[in-house]
Design a protein around this motif. Sequence first.
Motif, PDB file in Angstrom:
ATOM      1  N   ILE A  23     -23.068 -27.880 -12.621  1.00 21.16           N
ATOM      2  CA  ILE A  23     -21.948 -27.117 -12.044  1.00 21.16           C
ATOM      3  C   ILE A  23     -20.767 -28.072 -11.845  1.00 21.16           C
ATOM      4  O   ILE A  23     -20.961 -29.291 -11.783  1.00 21.16           O
ATOM      5  CB  ILE A  23     -22.305 -26.432 -10.694  1.00 21.16           C
ATOM      6  CG1 ILE A  23     -22.826 -27.446  -9.673  1.00 21.16           C
ATOM      7  CG2 ILE A  23     -23.263 -25.285 -10.869  1.00 21.16           C
ATOM      8  CD1 ILE A  23     -22.850 -26.924  -8.242  1.00 21.16           C
ATOM      9  N   VAL A  32     -27.654 -30.171 -10.990  1.00 16.77           N
ATOM     10  CA  VAL A  32     -28.402 -29.690  -9.830  1.00 16.77           C
ATOM     11  C   VAL A  32     -29.758 -29.075 -10.228  1.00 16.77           C
ATOM     12  O   VAL A  32     -30.363 -28.336  -9.450  1.00 16.77           O
ATOM     13  CB  VAL A  32     -27.566 -28.677  -8.999  1.00 16.77           C
ATOM     14  CG1 VAL A  32     -26.434 -29.372  -8.285  1.00 16.77           C
ATOM     15  CG2 VAL A  32     -27.042 -27.544  -9.861  1.00 16.77           C
ATOM     16  N   PHE A  35     -32.352 -29.789  -7.782  1.00 15.76           N
ATOM     17  CA  PHE A  35     -31.971 -29.428  -6.405  1.00 15.76           C
ATOM     18  C   PHE A  35     -32.033 -27.915  -6.147  1.00 15.76           C
ATOM     19  O   PHE A  35     -32.270 -27.495  -5.006  1.00 15.76           O
ATOM     20  CB  PHE A  35     -30.570 -29.970  -6.118  1.00 15.76           C
ATOM     21  CG  PHE A  35     -29.973 -29.485  -4.833  1.00 15.76           C
ATOM     22  CD1 PHE A  35     -30.492 -29.905  -3.616  1.00 15.76           C
ATOM     23  CD2 PHE A  35     -28.903 -28.599  -4.829  1.00 15.76           C
ATOM     24  CE1 PHE A  35     -29.956 -29.449  -2.424  1.00 15.76           C
ATOM     25  CE2 PHE A  35     -28.352 -28.137  -3.652  1.00 15.76           C
ATOM     26  CZ  PHE A  35     -28.884 -28.570  -2.433  1.00 15.76           C
ATOM     27  N   LEU A  45     -27.920 -18.182  -6.219  1.00 13.15           N
ATOM     28  CA  LEU A  45     -26.486 -18.357  -5.968  1.00 13.15           C
ATOM     29  C   LEU A  45     -25.911 -19.463  -6.849  1.00 13.15           C
ATOM     30  O   LEU A  45     -24.849 -19.301  -7.452  1.00 13.15           O
ATOM     31  CB  LEU A  45     -26.260 -18.726  -4.506  1.00 13.15           C
ATOM     32  CG  LEU A  45     -25.884 -17.589  -3.591  1.00 13.15           C
ATOM     33  CD1 LEU A  45     -25.709 -18.097  -2.184  1.00 13.15           C
ATOM     34  CD2 LEU A  45     -24.603 -16.920  -4.074  1.00 13.15           C
ATOM     35  N   TYR A  74     -26.207 -35.877  -6.887  1.00 14.85           N
ATOM     36  CA  TYR A  74     -26.326 -35.102  -8.127  1.00 14.85           C
ATOM     37  C   TYR A  74     -25.146 -35.300  -9.075  1.00 14.85           C
ATOM     38  O   TYR A  74     -25.106 -34.712 -10.148  1.00 14.85           O
ATOM     39  CB  TYR A  74     -26.495 -33.604  -7.795  1.00 14.85           C
ATOM     40  CG  TYR A  74     -27.550 -33.394  -6.739  1.00 14.85           C
ATOM     41  CD1 TYR A  74     -28.891 -33.594  -7.041  1.00 14.85           C
ATOM     42  CD2 TYR A  74     -27.210 -33.094  -5.421  1.00 14.85           C
ATOM     43  CE1 TYR A  74     -29.865 -33.478  -6.069  1.00 14.85           C
ATOM     44  CE2 TYR A  74     -28.176 -32.973  -4.435  1.00 14.85           C
ATOM     45  CZ  TYR A  74     -29.501 -33.165  -4.764  1.00 14.85           C
ATOM     46  OH  TYR A  74     -30.457 -33.062  -3.795  1.00 14.85           O
TER      47      TYR A  74
HETATM   48  C1  HEM Z   1     -24.421 -29.783  -5.346  1.00 17.74           C
HETATM   49  C2  HEM Z   1     -24.080 -28.588  -4.862  1.00 17.74           C
HETATM   50  C3  HEM Z   1     -24.561 -28.033  -3.541  1.00 17.74           C
HETATM   51  C4  HEM Z   1     -25.172 -28.644  -2.486  1.00 17.74           C
HETATM   52  C5  HEM Z   1     -25.576 -30.122  -2.340  1.00 17.74           C
HETATM   53  C6  HEM Z   1     -25.392 -27.619  -1.461  1.00 17.74           C
HETATM   54  C7  HEM Z   1     -26.014 -27.833  -0.254  1.00 17.74           C
HETATM   55  C8  HEM Z   1     -26.179 -26.897   0.728  1.00 17.74           C
HETATM   56  C9  HEM Z   1     -26.715 -27.161   2.041  1.00 17.74           C
HETATM   57  C10 HEM Z   1     -27.223 -28.520   2.550  1.00 17.74           C
HETATM   58  C11 HEM Z   1     -26.696 -25.987   2.743  1.00 17.74           C
HETATM   59  C12 HEM Z   1     -27.145 -25.761   4.190  1.00 17.74           C
HETATM   60  C13 HEM Z   1     -25.934 -25.490   5.084  1.00 17.74           C
HETATM   61  C14 HEM Z   1     -24.989 -26.681   5.134  1.00 17.74           C
HETATM   62  O1  HEM Z   1     -25.441 -27.792   5.487  1.00 17.74           O
HETATM   63  O2  HEM Z   1     -23.788 -26.491   4.833  1.00 17.74           O
HETATM   64  C15 HEM Z   1     -26.152 -24.982   1.835  1.00 17.74           C
HETATM   65  C16 HEM Z   1     -25.976 -23.651   2.182  1.00 17.74           C
HETATM   66  C17 HEM Z   1     -25.427 -22.714   1.358  1.00 17.74           C
HETATM   67  N1  HEM Z   1     -24.948 -22.897   0.082  1.00 17.74           N
HETATM   68 FE1  HEM Z   1     -24.932 -24.666  -0.909  1.00 17.74          FE
HETATM   69  N2  HEM Z   1     -24.910 -26.418  -1.921  1.00 17.74           N
HETATM   70  C18 HEM Z   1     -24.395 -26.633  -3.179  1.00 17.74           C
HETATM   71  C19 HEM Z   1     -23.803 -25.698  -3.988  1.00 17.74           C
HETATM   72  C20 HEM Z   1     -23.597 -24.388  -3.661  1.00 17.74           C
HETATM   73  C21 HEM Z   1     -22.928 -23.430  -4.506  1.00 17.74           C
HETATM   74  C22 HEM Z   1     -22.323 -23.702  -5.874  1.00 17.74           C
HETATM   75  C23 HEM Z   1     -22.945 -22.262  -3.852  1.00 17.74           C
HETATM   76  C24 HEM Z   1     -22.346 -21.021  -4.438  1.00 17.74           C
HETATM   77  C25 HEM Z   1     -22.172 -19.914  -3.927  1.00 17.74           C
HETATM   78  C26 HEM Z   1     -23.618 -22.454  -2.574  1.00 17.74           C
HETATM   79  C27 HEM Z   1     -23.863 -21.500  -1.606  1.00 17.74           C
HETATM   80  C28 HEM Z   1     -24.467 -21.707  -0.373  1.00 17.74           C
HETATM   81  C29 HEM Z   1     -24.652 -20.683   0.663  1.00 17.74           C
HETATM   82  C30 HEM Z   1     -24.247 -19.206   0.557  1.00 17.74           C
HETATM   83  C31 HEM Z   1     -25.237 -21.322   1.736  1.00 17.74           C
HETATM   84  C32 HEM Z   1     -25.536 -20.676   3.099  1.00 17.74           C
HETATM   85  C33 HEM Z   1     -26.954 -20.351   3.260  1.00 17.74           C
HETATM   86  C34 HEM Z   1     -27.170 -19.742   4.649  1.00 17.74           C
HETATM   87  O3  HEM Z   1     -26.599 -20.238   5.639  1.00 17.74           O
HETATM   88  O4  HEM Z   1     -27.904 -18.784   4.714  1.00 17.74           O
HETATM   89  N3  HEM Z   1     -23.999 -23.772  -2.495  1.00 17.74           N
HETATM   90  N4  HEM Z   1     -25.840 -25.547   0.655  1.00 17.74           N
END
Ligand code: HEM
Length: 119
Positions: A23, A32, A35, A45, A74
């Motif tokens: 991505i 990713v 991951f 997602l 990543y």
């Molecule tokens: C390398 C890319 C990414 C990493 C390392 C990552 C990491 C994380 C982490 C650690 C969380 C837990 C909450 C926080 O600490 O903010 C999270 C939540 C979330 N991520 Fe990602 N994320 C990535 C990419 C994405 C992408 C591309 C989307 C696209 C929509 C996304 C959507 C979400 C959503 C919707 C949550 C909320 C889940 C909840 O609270 O129920 N993430 N992400």
Amino acid sequence: MTQNYTLCEIKENNGRNGKPVWIIVKGIVYDVTKFIKEHPGGEDLILEYAGKDATKAFNDVGHSIDAIHDMKLYKIGVVDNECSQQCQTVTTESKTHTQSTTEQNCQRQKKRMKFFFCF
Ligand code: HEM
């Protein structure tokens, strides 16, 4: 040295048919693949953005500082905007893939220029 990837190359890594999941977020390319299963926001997602720019979606979620920090693990390179041209879909005997001859030429030219300026 930072690796550059064109939009065509990135688009190819869309998680389909066992391909890796790449991505783009803010011009940086992330692999990713490993991951996505651990992603707190779910696998699907991220898969929606496989091979594409996920910057807006990533920002809209308001990821924590920890999440932004984890991204570094990543990172595989950056988007090569100079060489990113129109993608062409090429169908060979057994498979369809995207490639761009102009992109490949552009990258070769860039490598040559780098080599030239080293001496
Ligand atoms: C390398 C890319 C990414 C990493 C390392 C990552 C990491 C994380 C982490 C650690 C969380 C837990 C909450 C926080 O600490 O903010 C999270 C939540 C979330 N991520 Fe990602 N994320 C990535 C990419 C994405 C992408 C591309 C989307 C696209 C929509 C996304 C959507 C979400 C959503 C919707 C949550 C909320 C889940 C909840 O609270 O129920 N993430 N992400």
